[in-house]
Design a protein around this motif. Structure first.
Motif, short mmCIF file in Angstrom:
data_model
loop_
_atom_site.label_atom_id
_atom_site.label_comp_id
_atom_site.label_asym_id
_atom_site.label_seq_id
_atom_site.Cartn_x
_atom_site.Cartn_y
_atom_site.Cartn_z
N VAL A 89 52.38 -69.69 30.13
CA VAL A 89 51.56 -68.60 29.60
C VAL A 89 51.48 -68.79 28.09
CG1 VAL A 89 51.31 -66.10 29.35
CG2 VAL A 89 52.35 -67.05 31.43
N PHE A 90 50.30 -69.18 27.61
CA PHE A 90 50.14 -69.36 26.17
C PHE A 90 49.87 -68.02 25.51
CE2 PHE A 90 48.97 -73.57 27.87
CZ PHE A 90 49.92 -74.33 27.20
N GLN A 91 49.99 -68.04 24.20
CA GLN A 91 49.85 -66.82 23.41
C GLN A 91 48.48 -66.16 23.63
OE1 GLN A 91 51.21 -67.92 19.60
NE2 GLN A 91 50.96 -65.90 18.71
N ARG A 139 35.57 -59.14 35.13
CA ARG A 139 35.59 -60.31 34.25
C ARG A 139 36.37 -59.97 32.98
NH1 ARG A 139 31.27 -60.76 37.40
NH2 ARG A 139 30.93 -62.86 38.23
N PRO A 140 36.80 -61.00 32.22
CA PRO A 140 37.66 -60.74 31.06
C PRO A 140 37.14 -59.67 30.10
CG PRO A 140 37.57 -63.08 31.49
CD PRO A 140 36.62 -62.43 32.47
N HIS A 141 35.82 -59.66 29.83
CA HIS A 141 35.31 -58.68 28.85
C HIS A 141 35.41 -57.24 29.38
CE1 HIS A 141 31.59 -59.10 31.26
NE2 HIS A 141 31.31 -57.88 30.84
N GLN A 142 35.66 -57.10 30.69
CA GLN A 142 35.81 -55.75 31.27
C GLN A 142 37.29 -55.34 31.37
OE1 GLN A 142 33.71 -57.16 34.79
NE2 GLN A 142 32.10 -55.63 34.43
N LEU A 143 38.17 -56.14 30.74
CA LEU A 143 39.61 -55.85 30.79
C LEU A 143 40.13 -55.61 29.38
CD1 LEU A 143 40.59 -58.77 33.20
CD2 LEU A 143 40.49 -56.34 33.82
N SER A 144 41.18 -54.81 29.26
CA SER A 144 41.82 -54.61 27.95
C SER A 144 42.69 -55.82 27.62
CB SER A 144 42.69 -53.35 27.99
OG SER A 144 43.83 -53.60 28.81
N GLY A 145 43.15 -55.89 26.36
CA GLY A 145 44.01 -57.00 25.95
C GLY A 145 45.27 -57.11 26.81
N GLY A 146 45.87 -55.97 27.10
CA GLY A 146 47.09 -55.97 27.92
C GLY A 146 46.80 -56.42 29.35
N GLN A 147 45.65 -55.99 29.86
CA GLN A 147 45.27 -56.41 31.22
C GLN A 147 44.98 -57.91 31.26
OE1 GLN A 147 42.01 -53.66 31.82
NE2 GLN A 147 43.30 -52.24 32.99
N GLU A 168 55.10 -66.00 23.16
CA GLU A 168 54.70 -64.79 22.45
C GLU A 168 53.63 -63.99 23.20
OE1 GLU A 168 54.85 -64.63 18.37
OE2 GLU A 168 55.72 -66.61 18.06
N PRO A 169 53.96 -63.49 24.38
CA PRO A 169 52.96 -62.81 25.20
C PRO A 169 52.57 -61.44 24.66
CG PRO A 169 55.13 -62.53 26.19
CD PRO A 169 55.29 -63.47 25.01
N THR A 170 53.35 -60.94 23.71
CA THR A 170 53.11 -59.57 23.27
C THR A 170 52.51 -59.51 21.88
OG1 THR A 170 55.32 -59.37 22.31
CG2 THR A 170 55.10 -58.80 24.63
N SER A 171 52.21 -60.67 21.28
CA SER A 171 51.82 -60.66 19.87
C SER A 171 50.49 -59.95 19.64
CB SER A 171 51.79 -62.07 19.31
OG SER A 171 50.94 -62.87 20.08
N ALA A 172 49.61 -59.94 20.65
CA ALA A 172 48.30 -59.29 20.46
C ALA A 172 48.30 -57.85 20.97
CB ALA A 172 47.21 -60.10 21.15
N LEU A 173 49.48 -57.36 21.37
CA LEU A 173 49.53 -56.03 22.00
C LEU A 173 50.28 -55.04 21.11
CD1 LEU A 173 50.55 -57.20 25.58
CD2 LEU A 173 48.24 -56.83 24.68
N ASP A 174 50.00 -53.75 21.30
CA ASP A 174 50.81 -52.77 20.57
C ASP A 174 52.20 -52.73 21.19
OD1 ASP A 174 50.85 -50.93 22.78
OD2 ASP A 174 48.88 -50.21 22.18
N ARG A 175 53.11 -52.03 20.52
CA ARG A 175 54.52 -52.10 20.91
C ARG A 175 54.76 -51.65 22.36
NH1 ARG A 175 59.39 -51.37 16.94
NH2 ARG A 175 58.64 -53.50 16.62
N GLU A 176 54.08 -50.57 22.74
CA GLU A 176 54.30 -50.02 24.08
C GLU A 176 53.78 -50.98 25.16
OE1 GLU A 176 52.87 -46.02 26.36
OE2 GLU A 176 53.03 -45.97 24.17
N ARG A 177 52.60 -51.54 24.96
CA ARG A 177 52.05 -52.48 25.94
C ARG A 177 52.85 -53.77 25.94
NH1 ARG A 177 47.44 -49.81 24.60
NH2 ARG A 177 46.61 -48.69 26.39
#
Ligand code: ADP
Ligand code: MG
Length: 250
Positions: A89-91, A139-147, A168-177
């Protein structure tokens, strides 16, 4: 033991000389265990994952994946080992824009030459296990970053890898996600008995993992958090039963 790195040294060309990215690193990850690797930027974390994924051959040392020593294997044999035993799983999720979430996963089965009908049901089952049962046809554009990151993780699990490597799976997500993604990785690892290495630089995410190692200047050391009750040992106690068990597991 699903993943074993022994005495790994990796250098990159650097001007006239070489830069040592990994300096005699050893790491063993038993099945069903999540090891978090933390350390500053440039310390060698991604290089460590790339070596474990057999994407880069180290200068010296040995990499054993699912019981197979990889030294001496040619590119074809390594690619086959990766397809059947390694999930990465890449960043950045790198999802294909025109495919639905389920199709992103089905592609992996196709590349591995697996039965397409079985692939559809397995993709749906995996999306369900990452909490995306209702998003399977988006499709990807219909999903959130966390999804999208959860699709990325489910995709890495499609061919039932024994080793799961996550950068670094969480680097683009807020802390809770981010915390939710880490918890998900831990529960998937325990359920599916993968040997998992997760690189993260958010120390608030280390609570749920089985073990943490620190990477500094290409060297690896054990992380001993001050506030973790399991790490407080009575004085004079020679043996840590938890550490002993994971060391002797094969
Ligand atoms: P991290 O993931 O901890 O940020 P990396 O493994 O990406 O660290 O990098 C470790 C060191 O190796 C850094 O000094 C980086 O600049 C260097 N490096 C990484 N990849 C390459 C490459 N392909 N060629 C040359 N140097 C590299
Ligand atoms: Mg990195």
């Amino acid at each position: 033991m699903n993943l074993r790195l022994t005495d790994i040294t990796l250098t990159y060309p650097d001007g006239a000389g070489r830069l040592t990215a990994l300096d005699r690193i050893s790491l063993e990850v038993p099945a069903g265990t999540v090891v978090a690797a933390v350390g500053p930027s440039g310390s060698g974390k991604s290089s460590l994952l790339a070596v474990a994924a057999t994407l880069i051959t180290p200068d010296s040392g040995s990499v054993t994946v699912a019981g197979r020593e990889t030294r001496g294997l040619g590119p074809g044999a390594l690619a086959e080992l990766r397809r059947s035993h390694v999930g990465v799983v890449f960043q950045q999720p790198n999802l294909l824009p025109s495919l639905t979430a389920a199709e992103q996963l089905q592609v992996m089965a196709h590349l591995a030459g697996r039965n397409p009908r079985r692939a559809r049901s397995r993709a749906l089952e995996l999306l369900d296990s990452v909490g995306l049962a209702r998003q399977a046809d988006r499709r990807p554009h219909q999903l959130s970053g966390g999804q999208r990151q959860r699709v990325n993780i489910a995709r890495a699990l499609m061919n039932e890898p024994s080793v799961l490597l996550v950068d670094e799976p969480t680097s683009a997500l807020d802390r809770e996600r981010g915390a939710a993604v880490m918890d998900l990785l831990v529960s998937l690892t325990h359920e599916r008995s993968t040997a998992t290495v997760v690189v993260t630089h958010d120390r608030s995410h280390l609570r749920a993992v089985d073990r943490t190692v620190e990477v500094h200047d290409g060297r690896l050391t054990e992380h001993r958090p001050e506030h973790h009750p399991e790490h407080h040992q009575k004085e004079g106690l020679q043996e840590d039963p938890v550490a002993h068990r994971s060391q002797s597991a094969t």
